[in-house]
Design an enzyme around this catalytic site. Structure first.
Site, PDB file in Angstrom:
ATOM      1  N   LYS A  38      -8.666  -1.197   6.205  1.00  0.00           N
ATOM      2  CA  LYS A  38      -8.946  -1.754   4.870  1.00  0.00           C
ATOM      3  C   LYS A  38      -7.983  -2.891   4.537  1.00  0.00           C
ATOM      4  CE  LYS A  38      -8.821   2.391   3.176  1.00  0.00           C
ATOM      5  NZ  LYS A  38      -8.915   3.692   2.545  1.00  0.00           N
TER       6      LYS A  38
ATOM      7  N   ARG B  94     -13.860  13.153   5.820  1.00  0.00           N
ATOM      8  CA  ARG B  94     -12.554  13.785   6.094  1.00  0.00           C
ATOM      9  C   ARG B  94     -12.059  14.564   4.895  1.00  0.00           C
ATOM     10  NH1 ARG B  94      -8.990   9.147   6.961  1.00  0.00           N
ATOM     11  NH2 ARG B  94      -7.351  10.681   7.225  1.00  0.00           N
TER      12      ARG B  94
ATOM     13  N   ASP C  91     -14.949   3.204   6.965  1.00  0.00           N
ATOM     14  CA  ASP C  91     -13.931   4.051   6.326  1.00  0.00           C
ATOM     15  C   ASP C  91     -14.492   4.736   5.089  1.00  0.00           C
ATOM     16  OD1 ASP C  91     -11.142   5.049   6.092  1.00  0.00           O
ATOM     17  OD2 ASP C  91     -11.349   4.087   4.139  1.00  0.00           O
TER      18      ASP C  91
ATOM     19  N   SER D 109      -7.531   4.325   8.903  1.00  0.00           N
ATOM     20  CA  SER D 109      -8.213   4.206   7.617  1.00  0.00           C
ATOM     21  C   SER D 109      -7.538   3.142   6.749  1.00  0.00           C
ATOM     22  CB  SER D 109      -8.165   5.582   6.928  1.00  0.00           C
ATOM     23  OG  SER D 109      -8.445   5.494   5.558  1.00  0.00           O
TER      24      SER D 109
ATOM     25  N   HIS E 203       0.844  -1.195   0.000  1.00  0.00           N
ATOM     26  CA  HIS E 203       0.000   0.000   0.000  1.00  0.00           C
ATOM     27  C   HIS E 203       0.879   1.244   0.000  1.00  0.00           C
ATOM     28  CE1 HIS E 203      -3.719   2.213   0.547  1.00  0.00           C
ATOM     29  NE2 HIS E 203      -2.969   3.065   1.223  1.00  0.00           N
TER      30      HIS E 203
HETATM   31  N1  URA Z   1      -5.396   6.775   2.073  1.00  0.00           N
HETATM   32  C1  URA Z   1      -6.390   6.188   2.793  1.00  0.00           C
HETATM   33  O1  URA Z   1      -6.917   5.147   2.423  1.00  0.00           O
HETATM   34  N2  URA Z   1      -6.773   6.789   3.928  1.00  0.00           N
HETATM   35  C2  URA Z   1      -6.230   7.949   4.368  1.00  0.00           C
HETATM   36  O2  URA Z   1      -6.637   8.408   5.403  1.00  0.00           O
HETATM   37  C3  URA Z   1      -5.200   8.543   3.605  1.00  0.00           C
HETATM   38  C4  URA Z   1      -4.791   7.934   2.457  1.00  0.00           C
END
Ligand code: URA
Length: 445
Positions: A192, A173, A166, A188, A87
């Site tokens: 995931k 956000r 999220d 966040s 990621h």
């Molecule tokens: N990417 C995400 O999935 N969440 C965040 O808060 C920032 C970048």
């Protein structure tokens, strides 16, 4: 058992005043938000309090856990192969995901890659993949599992049933100035990623002016925070800190980035892009347990490129996910912009900075990104950036090429590209890869 009634204004006040909320209060907040009993305005006030006050470790663990539990999981525990994802925090020209998924699948590491769309000035893996005619990223979990079983990798968008907390919180956000918070970003992303039933995760923590967290020291804190959350749930998590004070590779935009990925899978590709890709790939192989020494991991990830196996796997992936596999052999079939405009140096000089943020914003202005969530992305437009900080250029030398829908749009982008570049100024580029972070600590690269 029913939850005790929550008095949300008191919770907001406590967080605002720097006190910690109890883990069960975070659980109840997430449940109430997803159920619709706590309104957006209270959650946005609470998120802003977190931006300023942070979270204690027990609060962060509780928030991440509650978000993870808010939906289903992509259940993969019955797979024989280790399951590893990468990621990235997001950047400009950052296309490594498209290379890594087929590479690792060739080495018997399953990659259930659930990606996102472009955000702000940054590009998104889903938008890039969708530049391939017909490619579908909207798979159900059952469809994704079939692709994963067949090819060892799948590249898809988040489904409605995965981490709905999220999905809702991120959208809020994004419009309330509460993205830039280490605990909120960590919760966040990790909720995931943990929903993908991973055995290992490699984080590409971008740092520098084009990253969401621009300060390298804070970037390390972000890496350590996410590693703690992953390791606590049995997911081997490591991170590399990589430079985002200039774009990665040459191509920035959607179709042009796919073309660069194909070049990389063919054994070409810009040196900086391939260096970061190989380093991340070796790291994924190490966390998977399929390799124990870095040199061996590195040799094996390079071998799947040299043999053409990774390119074949990418072609199969494109076909299985509904895309036109002929683009892999003929990138000329990708969407192509009608106007191409070179930006050239007006004097002999040394390039001292190429700021990714204005380049990303210029791509959005060309139509290659979004300013509203429902904007359509133009896959064909983009900017090729040929120069790097420290490079000497001569008058008339090409600095960049803009792919646009119209001459006017290209001229506007040209002004932005020139504004993003500095010449003969102070030169202080970040190292391409500066640190490796694991549960055992931070080691300079
Ligand atoms: N990417 C995400 O999935 N969440 C965040 O808060 C920032 C970048």
């Amino acid at each position: 058992m029913t939850d005790p009634p929550l008095v949300v204004p008191r919770l907001i006040e406590r967080k605002r005043d720097g006190l910690a909320l109890a883990p069960e209060e975070w659980t109840a907040i997430v449940r109430g938000y997803v159920a619709g009993t706590i309104p957006d305005y209270q959650i946005s006030a609470l998120a802003m309090a977190v931006v300023f006050r942070g979270l204690t470790e027990p609060e962060l663990v509780a928030l991440t856990g509650a978000m993870l539990e808010s939906g289903d999981r992509f259940r993969l525990e019955d797979m024989a192969w280790p399951r590893v994802d990468k990621h990235s925090i997001g950047g400009v020209g950052d296309k490594t995901s498209l290379l890594l998924a087929p590479m690792l699948a060739c080495l018997e590491v399953a990659v259930p890659m659930i990606s996102g769309r472009g955000l702000g000035h940054t590009g998104g893996t889903l938008d890039k993949l969708e530049a391939i005619p017909g490619f579908s990223t909207q798979l159900s979990l059952a469809e994704a599992r079939r692709v994963l079983d067949r090819l060892g990798c799948v590249m898809m968008g988040q489904t409605p049933e995965l981490v709905p907390a999220d999905r809702k919180l991120y959208a809020l956000r994004d419009v309330t100035g509460t993205v830039e918070s280490i605990p909120l970003i960590s919760a966040s992303i990790m909720s995931k990623k943990l929903a993908e039933s991973l055995t290992g995760l490699v984080l590409d923590i971008k740092t520098g002016s084009g990253a969401f967290i621009t300060d390298p020291v804070q970037s390390l804190v972000l890496a350590e925070t996410m590693i703690r959350l992953g390791e606590a749930r049995g997911c081997r998590t490591t991170a590399l800190l990589t430079a985002m004070d200039r774009p990665l590779g040459v191509a920035c935009g959607n179709a042009v980035e796919v073309a660069e990925v194909i070049e990389g899978l063919r054994g070409g590709g810009p040196a900086d892009l391939m260096e970061v890709t190989y380093a991340l790939a070796a790291e994924m192989l190490l966390v998977s347990g399929r390799a124990t020494a870095r040199a061996d991991a590195r040799a094996r990830v390079e071998a799947v490129i040299e043999s053409g196996q990774a390119l074949d796997r990418f072609r199969q992936l494109v076909e299985v996910q509904g895309g036109d596999p002929r683009v892999v052999d003929d990138p000329g079939r990708l969407p192509r912009a009608p106007v191409w405009l070179d930006v050239v140096a007006d004097r002999n000089a040394t390039v001292t900075a190429v700021a990714p943020r204005p380049i990303g914003h210029a791509i959005v202005a060309l139509g290659g990104g979004r300013t509203k969530t429902d904007d359509r992305v133009d896959p064909a437009v983009g900017i090729l950036v040929f120069v790097r900080p420290g490079q000497a250029v001569t008058r008339g030398e090409r600095l960049a090429t803009i792919a646009a829908r119209s001459r006017d749009a290209a001229e506007r982008a040209r002004a932005s590209v020139l504004a993003a570049m500095s010449f003969d100024g102070p030169l202080a580029p970040l190292p391409l890869i500066s640190h490796r972070v694991t549960r055992d600590g931070v080691v300079p690269w």
